[in-house]
Design a protein around this motif. Structure first.
Motif, PDB file in Angstrom:
ATOM      1  N   ILE A 188       0.893  -1.159   0.000  1.00  0.00           N
ATOM      2  CA  ILE A 188       0.000   0.000   0.000  1.00  0.00           C
ATOM      3  C   ILE A 188       0.929   1.206   0.000  1.00  0.00           C
ATOM      4  N   GLY A 189       1.033   1.862  -1.158  1.00  0.00           N
ATOM      5  CA  GLY A 189       1.988   2.954  -1.296  1.00  0.00           C
ATOM      6  C   GLY A 189       2.187   3.251  -2.767  1.00  0.00           C
ATOM      7  N   ALA A 190       3.293   3.913  -3.059  1.00  0.00           N
ATOM      8  CA  ALA A 190       3.545   4.360  -4.425  1.00  0.00           C
ATOM      9  C   ALA A 190       3.966   3.192  -5.323  1.00  0.00           C
ATOM     10  N   PRO A 191       3.727   3.322  -6.641  1.00  0.00           N
ATOM     11  CA  PRO A 191       4.203   2.299  -7.589  1.00  0.00           C
ATOM     12  C   PRO A 191       5.708   2.071  -7.484  1.00  0.00           C
ATOM     13  N   GLU A 192       6.469   3.140  -7.151  1.00  0.00           N
ATOM     14  CA  GLU A 192       7.924   3.002  -7.014  1.00  0.00           C
ATOM     15  C   GLU A 192       8.277   2.012  -5.897  1.00  0.00           C
ATOM     16  N   MET A 193       7.473   2.022  -4.816  1.00  0.00           N
ATOM     17  CA  MET A 193       7.749   1.103  -3.712  1.00  0.00           C
ATOM     18  C   MET A 193       7.426  -0.332  -4.131  1.00  0.00           C
ATOM     19  N   ALA A 194       6.310  -0.512  -4.836  1.00  0.00           N
ATOM     20  CA  ALA A 194       5.979  -1.850  -5.331  1.00  0.00           C
ATOM     21  C   ALA A 194       7.088  -2.366  -6.249  1.00  0.00           C
ATOM     22  N   ALA A 195       7.644  -1.490  -7.071  1.00  0.00           N
ATOM     23  CA  ALA A 195       8.686  -1.901  -8.017  1.00  0.00           C
ATOM     24  C   ALA A 195       9.948  -2.363  -7.294  1.00  0.00           C
ATOM     25  N   VAL A 196      10.363  -1.645  -6.252  1.00  0.00           N
ATOM     26  CA  VAL A 196      11.601  -2.058  -5.575  1.00  0.00           C
ATOM     27  C   VAL A 196      11.388  -3.318  -4.744  1.00  0.00           C
ATOM     28  N   VAL A 197      10.174  -3.487  -4.183  1.00  0.00           N
ATOM     29  CA  VAL A 197       9.878  -4.720  -3.437  1.00  0.00           C
ATOM     30  C   VAL A 197       9.922  -5.919  -4.387  1.00  0.00           C
ATOM     31  N   ALA A 198       9.306  -5.772  -5.563  1.00  0.00           N
ATOM     32  CA  ALA A 198       9.351  -6.844  -6.564  1.00  0.00           C
ATOM     33  C   ALA A 198      10.788  -7.078  -7.036  1.00  0.00           C
ATOM     34  N   GLY A 199      11.546  -5.997  -7.198  1.00  0.00           N
ATOM     35  CA  GLY A 199      12.919  -6.102  -7.666  1.00  0.00           C
ATOM     36  C   GLY A 199      13.820  -6.843  -6.696  1.00  0.00           C
ATOM     37  N   ALA A 200      13.422  -6.878  -5.422  1.00  0.00           N
ATOM     38  CA  ALA A 200      14.213  -7.585  -4.415  1.00  0.00           C
ATOM     39  C   ALA A 200      13.827  -9.063  -4.332  1.00  0.00           C
ATOM     40  N   GLY A 201      12.931  -9.503  -5.222  1.00  0.00           N
ATOM     41  CA  GLY A 201      12.620 -10.927  -5.293  1.00  0.00           C
ATOM     42  C   GLY A 201      11.337 -11.347  -4.598  1.00  0.00           C
ATOM     43  N   HIS A 202      10.580 -10.395  -4.091  1.00  0.00           N
ATOM     44  CA  HIS A 202       9.310 -10.726  -3.444  1.00  0.00           C
ATOM     45  C   HIS A 202       8.183 -10.711  -4.476  1.00  0.00           C
ATOM     46  N   GLU A 203       7.078 -11.388  -4.122  1.00  0.00           N
ATOM     47  CA  GLU A 203       5.894 -11.322  -4.972  1.00  0.00           C
ATOM     48  C   GLU A 203       4.973 -10.233  -4.426  1.00  0.00           C
ATOM     49  N   VAL A 204       4.651  -9.265  -5.266  1.00  0.00           N
ATOM     50  CA  VAL A 204       3.747  -8.194  -4.852  1.00  0.00           C
ATOM     51  C   VAL A 204       2.321  -8.610  -5.175  1.00  0.00           C
ATOM     52  N   VAL A 205       1.446  -8.545  -4.168  1.00  0.00           N
ATOM     53  CA  VAL A 205       0.038  -8.882  -4.402  1.00  0.00           C
ATOM     54  C   VAL A 205      -0.813  -7.644  -4.153  1.00  0.00           C
ATOM     55  N   GLY A 206      -1.923  -7.554  -4.869  1.00  0.00           N
ATOM     56  CA  GLY A 206      -2.834  -6.432  -4.714  1.00  0.00           C
ATOM     57  C   GLY A 206      -3.909  -6.723  -3.685  1.00  0.00           C
ATOM     58  N   VAL A 207      -4.778  -5.744  -3.457  1.00  0.00           N
ATOM     59  CA  VAL A 207      -5.809  -5.912  -2.424  1.00  0.00           C
ATOM     60  C   VAL A 207      -6.734  -7.079  -2.740  1.00  0.00           C
TER      61      VAL A 207
END
Ligand SMILES: [Mg+2]
Length: 257
Positions: free
Chosen positions: A92-111
């Protein structure tokens, strides 16, 4: 008092700039420090911008000597991995934060997939809705894993005005979920340490300049840095910083440049 300091680390929001307006004297003081061979780094708790974006914004405002900019987005993915392993993260935050979390190897899930999330990453969310707030609260309550770039209550903007900061959202979610946040940015030590590494100076050779007592001054003191509290309106708690400066001109004089 700062004549011997070899490195200066600057907070951005409410210090170097407010919104897109530089504070008076910033360009002159930074230029003089740079020409005197002092190291300069920028350390922001911004939860919506990467270092590259911060450097682009500084350059657009004419601050072209900036080489080192650090934001919590640099390490939030690593912090999640260290604490929880590879995770499914509701961001829950900016697209930039989702991008770096995904870039670190995690799976980003939506609501829509909040039931699968094992960690909540919560930053300032300019698209916040009650649905997104509710999802954040439920994931934090179920997993106990609430990771945030910062707990700053306000984001200063132009003309003395402010927006609610990331910390205001974190307070709401923490209250509903009954979970304490894991803070990635200031005042926690890691980003201060990275800034000192980039400047190649020891903590006692470096000065933290910022407007926040809880994030900038207390965080810097914890790692052994010297501290200058930027308080242009003159209102400042005594004892929370080595010096209180009212302007960047004050800082220039204290640094002897
Ligand atoms: Mg600030």
């Amino acid at each position: 008092v700062f004549e011997s300091a070899r490195g200066f680390v600057f907070d951005l929001d409410g210090c170097v700039w407010n919104g897109n307006t530089l504070s008076p004297g910033v360009a002159d003081t930074l230029g003089r420090l740079h020409r005197a061979g002092r190291g300069i780094a920028f350390l922001t708790n911004n939860s919506r911008a990467t270092a590259a974006e911060i450097l682009r914004r500084l350059h657009a405002l004419g601050i072209t000597l900036a080489e080192h900019a650090l934001t919590p987005l640099e390490i939030i993915g690593t912090v999640i991995a260290q604490r929880f392993g590879r995770s499914r993260v509701l961001v829950i935050g900016a697209p930039e934060m989702a991008a770096v979390v995904a870039g670190a190897g995690h799976e980003v899930v939506g609501v829509e997939r909040q039931q699968e999330a094992t960690v909540l990453a919560l930053g300032n969310d300019f698209d916040l809705s009650f649905e997104r707030l509710a999802a954040a609260c439920r994931v934090a309550a179920r997993t106990g894993a609430l990771v945030t770039p910062n707990v700053d209550a306000r984001l200063p903007v132009e003309n003395g005005d402010f927006l609610p900061g990331c910390g205001a959202l974190v307070a709401a979610v923490a209250a509903a979920a009954g979970v304490a946040p894991i803070v990635v940015g200031k005042p926690e030590p890691p980003l201060f340490g990275i800034a000192l590494e980039r400047l190649r100076v020891r903590a006692d050779q470096a000065v933290m300049v910022g407007d926040s007592v809880p994030s900038d001054m207390r965080g810097a003191r914890r790692v052994g840095m010297r501290t200058a509290l930027y308080a242009p309106d003159g209102v400042a708690a005594s004892g929370e910083a080595d010096v209180v400066i009212r302007s960047f001109d004050d800082l220039r004089r204290l640094a002897g440049v």
